[in-house]
Scaffold this motif. Structure first.
Motif, short mmCIF file in Angstrom:
data_model
loop_
_atom_site.label_atom_id
_atom_site.label_comp_id
_atom_site.label_asym_id
_atom_site.label_seq_id
_atom_site.Cartn_x
_atom_site.Cartn_y
_atom_site.Cartn_z
N PHE A 23 94.14 56.96 74.57
CA PHE A 23 93.70 58.11 75.39
C PHE A 23 92.36 57.73 76.01
CE2 PHE A 23 91.53 62.09 76.28
CZ PHE A 23 92.53 62.78 76.95
N LYS A 24 92.34 57.63 77.33
CA LYS A 24 91.12 57.16 77.99
C LYS A 24 91.03 57.74 79.40
CE LYS A 24 93.60 52.91 79.18
NZ LYS A 24 93.62 51.43 79.01
N PRO A 25 89.79 57.82 79.95
CA PRO A 25 89.63 58.30 81.33
C PRO A 25 90.10 57.26 82.33
CG PRO A 25 87.51 57.67 80.42
CD PRO A 25 88.49 57.54 79.29
N PHE A 94 111.13 65.38 66.03
CA PHE A 94 109.81 64.79 65.82
C PHE A 94 108.91 65.80 65.12
CE2 PHE A 94 111.35 61.69 68.64
CZ PHE A 94 110.48 60.61 68.67
N ILE A 95 107.98 65.28 64.34
CA ILE A 95 106.96 66.12 63.75
C ILE A 95 105.98 66.50 64.85
CG2 ILE A 95 105.08 66.24 62.07
CD1 ILE A 95 106.63 64.21 60.36
N THR A 96 105.69 67.81 65.03
CA THR A 96 104.78 68.26 66.09
C THR A 96 103.41 67.60 65.92
OG1 THR A 96 105.92 70.36 66.28
CG2 THR A 96 103.66 70.26 67.11
N LEU A 97 102.88 67.12 67.07
CA LEU A 97 101.59 66.44 67.04
C LEU A 97 100.52 67.36 67.64
CD1 LEU A 97 99.76 63.94 66.68
CD2 LEU A 97 100.48 63.21 68.97
N HIS A 98 99.46 67.65 66.86
CA HIS A 98 98.29 68.36 67.38
C HIS A 98 97.18 67.32 67.55
CE1 HIS A 98 100.19 72.23 66.63
NE2 HIS A 98 100.56 71.77 65.42
N TYR A 99 97.10 66.80 68.76
CA TYR A 99 96.19 65.67 68.98
C TYR A 99 94.80 66.19 69.37
CZ TYR A 99 94.15 61.47 71.00
OH TYR A 99 93.31 60.42 71.28
N PRO A 100 93.76 65.86 68.56
CA PRO A 100 92.39 66.28 68.91
C PRO A 100 91.78 65.33 69.94
CG PRO A 100 92.35 65.14 66.81
CD PRO A 100 93.80 65.18 67.23
N ILE A 101 91.22 65.92 71.00
CA ILE A 101 90.61 65.10 72.06
C ILE A 101 89.18 64.79 71.67
CG2 ILE A 101 89.97 65.04 74.49
CD1 ILE A 101 92.27 66.99 75.03
N GLN A 102 88.87 63.49 71.62
CA GLN A 102 87.57 63.06 71.11
C GLN A 102 86.53 62.86 72.21
OE1 GLN A 102 87.05 62.93 67.83
NE2 GLN A 102 89.20 63.51 67.48
N ILE A 103 86.94 62.86 73.49
CA ILE A 103 85.99 62.64 74.59
C ILE A 103 85.94 63.91 75.44
CG2 ILE A 103 86.33 60.14 74.65
CD1 ILE A 103 88.23 60.51 76.98
N PRO A 104 84.80 64.19 76.11
CA PRO A 104 84.68 65.43 76.90
C PRO A 104 85.66 65.43 78.08
CG PRO A 104 82.54 64.42 76.52
CD PRO A 104 83.55 63.41 76.10
N ILE A 105 86.30 66.57 78.29
CA ILE A 105 87.18 66.75 79.45
C ILE A 105 86.36 67.41 80.56
CG2 ILE A 105 89.26 67.85 80.33
CD1 ILE A 105 89.78 65.60 78.33
N VAL A 106 86.25 66.73 81.72
CA VAL A 106 85.38 67.15 82.82
C VAL A 106 86.25 67.56 84.02
CG1 VAL A 106 83.51 66.45 84.36
CG2 VAL A 106 83.60 65.57 82.01
N SER A 107 85.77 68.56 84.77
CA SER A 107 86.49 69.02 85.96
C SER A 107 86.74 67.88 86.93
CB SER A 107 85.68 70.11 86.69
OG SER A 107 85.62 71.28 85.92
N SER A 108 87.94 67.93 87.58
CA SER A 108 88.31 67.02 88.67
C SER A 108 88.36 65.56 88.22
CB SER A 108 87.35 67.16 89.86
OG SER A 108 87.33 68.49 90.33
N ARG A 109 88.57 65.30 86.93
CA ARG A 109 88.73 63.94 86.41
C ARG A 109 90.17 63.75 85.94
NH1 ARG A 109 83.67 61.78 84.91
NH2 ARG A 109 82.19 62.44 86.53
N VAL A 110 90.60 62.47 85.84
CA VAL A 110 91.94 62.12 85.39
C VAL A 110 91.82 61.33 84.08
CG1 VAL A 110 94.06 60.86 85.93
CG2 VAL A 110 92.88 62.15 87.72
N TYR A 111 92.70 61.67 83.11
CA TYR A 111 92.75 60.99 81.82
C TYR A 111 94.19 60.55 81.58
CZ TYR A 111 88.30 63.39 81.40
OH TYR A 111 87.03 63.85 81.64
N VAL A 112 94.38 59.40 80.88
CA VAL A 112 95.71 58.85 80.61
C VAL A 112 95.94 58.83 79.10
CG1 VAL A 112 97.24 56.87 80.84
CG2 VAL A 112 95.68 57.48 82.70
#
Length: 652
Positions: A23-25, A94-112
């Motif tokens: 998970f990265k910007p 599948f076992i449901t995944l609750h994935y915690p996001i470790q980096i800040p999510i910023v407006s108008s940015r894309v993350y993969v």
């Protein structure tokens, strides 16, 4: 109960698990800007692109997704609010995944976010690079949920399995193949795309003929149909070349890969016949702007529409569109119109009309002119001759012409000089002035400070006219009288330019005793035991001293110098007597005279100085007379109205 526990246990044993590979910007990806979306708080969303080889996934997040999930190019697009902290991923089995996001999510940015299952995550990985010639082809990988990339493309650190790859590029044959990732290796695949088109050169005559391929317009004029941009698809095609007025050609050709050579199409015109006769016979005939030579004209022409233009000087031209039809004769006879009657109007009227020195009449007049250009001259006394070109067309009905008045030398002088000259209330010059004035009648005004204006209407009818104006000065002396409130007197006023100064002497009003009887004016000390008492009134006797002197300023109006405002002041003193009635008999000390009981006597008193402001207007009449109307304030009679007048003595 035991059965339920076993079922739950068995379900947990066989359920698969999600594995997050990364998970990265993606700072270079501008999708969140290009496809901007606002959340419920009107904040710009970020986009999380989920890349996976798993299908039928559903998603949620801590703040709820801002927009429905989109599938684009094999990726799940999740629109999330800025500051999002968690993504939930759900799939059957599948076992449901609750994935915690470790980096800040910023407006108008894309993350993969890249995810797979536990089995594939445990497999060994490899990499491969896919190149195509030409580049820019689109790649779809079936096992990666239809992931779409463009060449050159790289799969980096993916499970080492065979992948079904489809490669597309417009106007090239599609490639379907299996490409395998090998553990720990990076493999480069260089694939050559085969064109789905062939090259063809088409040459046409005439050069503006239209080309159709399979009944679809392809272009006008010769075409080089080469390369991926304009080459023709491989296979059989119908090529047709047409042009209005020509016999079209059509052929069928088999297009193969590579160079298919040159196809040449020569079209032959379809013809008809045209015959033209014109009166007069020396007229010029133009077809589409080309001179057809001497008349009569007879020749075959290509079918189609033509612009026919027939001209001759001093005749009405003929312009029309004609159509030449296949294998048909078109015969035309045209008689050109030579003259037309038009109306000539001039300003002023009654101007003489000449053409080539010949008198045609006086305006307004109807005259006959030839079509085209006519040279006309208008003449009228005191106006400049007007020579002009009049172009007569079919729409011409009248001509309106203006004559310019002749300009004459005019001298305007005044005595004294230096006066301003106004013509029709417009300042022109100062006297003396030598002017060039157009013929006509003018309203002239001569004005100079300190002098009466001079107005005159002058006719300018010939050269070297002279107009001299003797200005009359405003400087004068006024001698006259003024009367009001039972007072009267005389005054003398000196006027220079727009200001006058005057002095006057007045007899104040007479104070009448109510009983209107005669009585002596005495000194009380001249009689024994006389103490005046019982005041009966006041009187101005003829033997008392009284006077009043006035000073005035006249301010004349510049635009109306015969009228002035009057401001002034009158100062005076009145010696009056107090009238008494004797209560006893009083003996005169110096003779045997007496004042008897009941008789009236007066005692002289010295009056105080009195000031009366003056406000009024004055008018000069016929230059030698004047009249005043004034108000005097605080007089013995209160506010009083005075009138006066006199004579004006002009001064040089």
């Amino acid at each position: 109960m035991l059965l339920v526990i076993l079922l739950v246990f068995s379900t947990g044993v066989i359920a698969d698990e999600f594995v997050v590979r990364s998970f990265k910007p993606a700072p270079a990806d501008l999708s969140a800007i290009q496809f901007e979306f606002l959340d419920v708080n009107d904040e710009k969303c970020a986009i999380i692109k989920v890349r996976t080889d798993l299908r039928n996934l559903t998603f949620d997040c801590g703040k709820n997704l801002a927009k429905d999930i989109e599938m684009r190019n094999g990726e799940y697009w999740l629109y999330v609010s800025p500051g999002e902290k968690r993504i939930t991923i759900v799939k059957d089995g599948f076992i449901t995944l609750h994935y915690p996001i470790q980096i800040p999510i910023v407006s108008s940015r894309v993350y993969v976010l890249e995810i797979t299952n536990k089995e594939k995550a445990a497999a060994e990985t490899g990499s491969m690079i896919i190149n195509t010639s030409p580049q820019g082809a689109e790649i779809k990988i079936k096992e990666l949920s239809g992931l779409v990339m463009n060449t050159p493309a790289k799969l980096d650190d993916y499970p080492a399995f065979p992948y079904s790859v489809s490669i597309f590029k417009e106007r090239y044959r599609m490639i379907d193949t299996i490409l395998t990732l090998h553990p720990g290796e990076e493999i480069v695949h260089n694939l050559v795309l085969e064109p789905a088109w062939g090259d063809l050169i088409i040459i046409v005559d005439p050069i503006d003929a239209d080309i159709y391929v399979d009944d679809v317009f392809f272009g006008t004029g010769s075409q080089q149909l080469v390369s991926a941009e304009s080459g023709i698809d491989i296979g059989k095609h119908k090529i047709k070349v047409i042009k209005q007025g020509f016999t079209g050609r059509e052929t069928e050709i088999e297009i193969t890969r590579g160079n298919n050579g040159t196809q040449e199409f020569v079209l032959h015109p379809i013809q008809g016949f045209l015959n033209i006769r014109v009166t007069p016979a020396d007229a010029i005939v133009l077809l589409n702007g080309l001179n057809m030579g001497s008349l009569p004209f007879a020749d075959s022409l290509q079918v189609g529409f033509y612009e026919l233009d027939i001209r001759r000087e001093s005749y009405l031209p003929v312009n029309k569109t004609i159509e030449i039809k296949a294998n048909q004769r078109l015969s035309l006879f045209e008689e050109l119109q030579h003259t037309k009657t038009v109306r000539i109007i001039s300003n002023p009227l009654q101007a003489e009309i000449y053409q080539d020195g010949n008198f045609l009449g006086r305006t307004p007049a109807k005259i006959t002119l030839t079509y085209g250009t006519n040279h006309i001259t208008l003449k009228k006394a005191n106006f400049e001759d007007l020579t002009t070109e009049l172009t007569v067309t079919q729409a011409t009905e009248r001509f309106d012409l203006n004559l310019e008045p002749k300009k004459y030398a005019v001298e305007i002088a005044s005595s004294p000089s230096g006066a301003s000259i106004y013509v029709d209330n417009v300042w022109i010059n100062e006297t003396p002035a030598n002017l060039k004035v157009p013929y006509g009648t003018y309203h002239l005004m001569i004005e100079k400070s300190g002098y009466f204006r001079k107005r005159k209407t002058i006719p300018v009818k010939h050269d070297k006219q002279r107009f001299n104006f003797r200005l009359k000065t405003l400087k004068h002396l006024r001698v006259g009288f003024i009367k009001g409130a039972e007072s009267w007197g005389g005054e003398l006023t000196y006027v220079d330019n727009l200001v006058g100064m005057g002095l006057g002497y007045f007899k104040p009003p007479h104070l009448e005793f109510a009983h209107e009887i005669d009585h002596p004016n005495i000194e009380p000390g001249d009689y024994y035991d006389l103490e005046p008492s019982g005041l009966a009134g006041k009187v101005t006797n003829s033997d008392s001293l009284n006077y009043k002197i006035s000073g005035k300023v006249h301010i004349f109006f510049n635009k109306a110098p015969t009228f002035s405002a009057v401001l002034g002041m009158a100062v005076g003193r009145i010696h009056y007597s107090e009238v008494y009635q004797a209560e006893n008999n009083y003996e005169y000390r110096y003779s045997s005279d007496y004042i008897r009981t009941g008789e009236y006597f007066s005692v002289a008193k010295k009056g105080n100085l009195k000031v009366s402001p003056i406000l009024g207007v004055s008018a000069r009449i016929f230059r030698y007379l004047y009249a005043n109307a004034e108000y005097w304030f605080f007089t013995e009679k209160g506010t009083s109205f005075f009138i006066g007048g006199g004579i004006c003595i002009p001064l040089r």
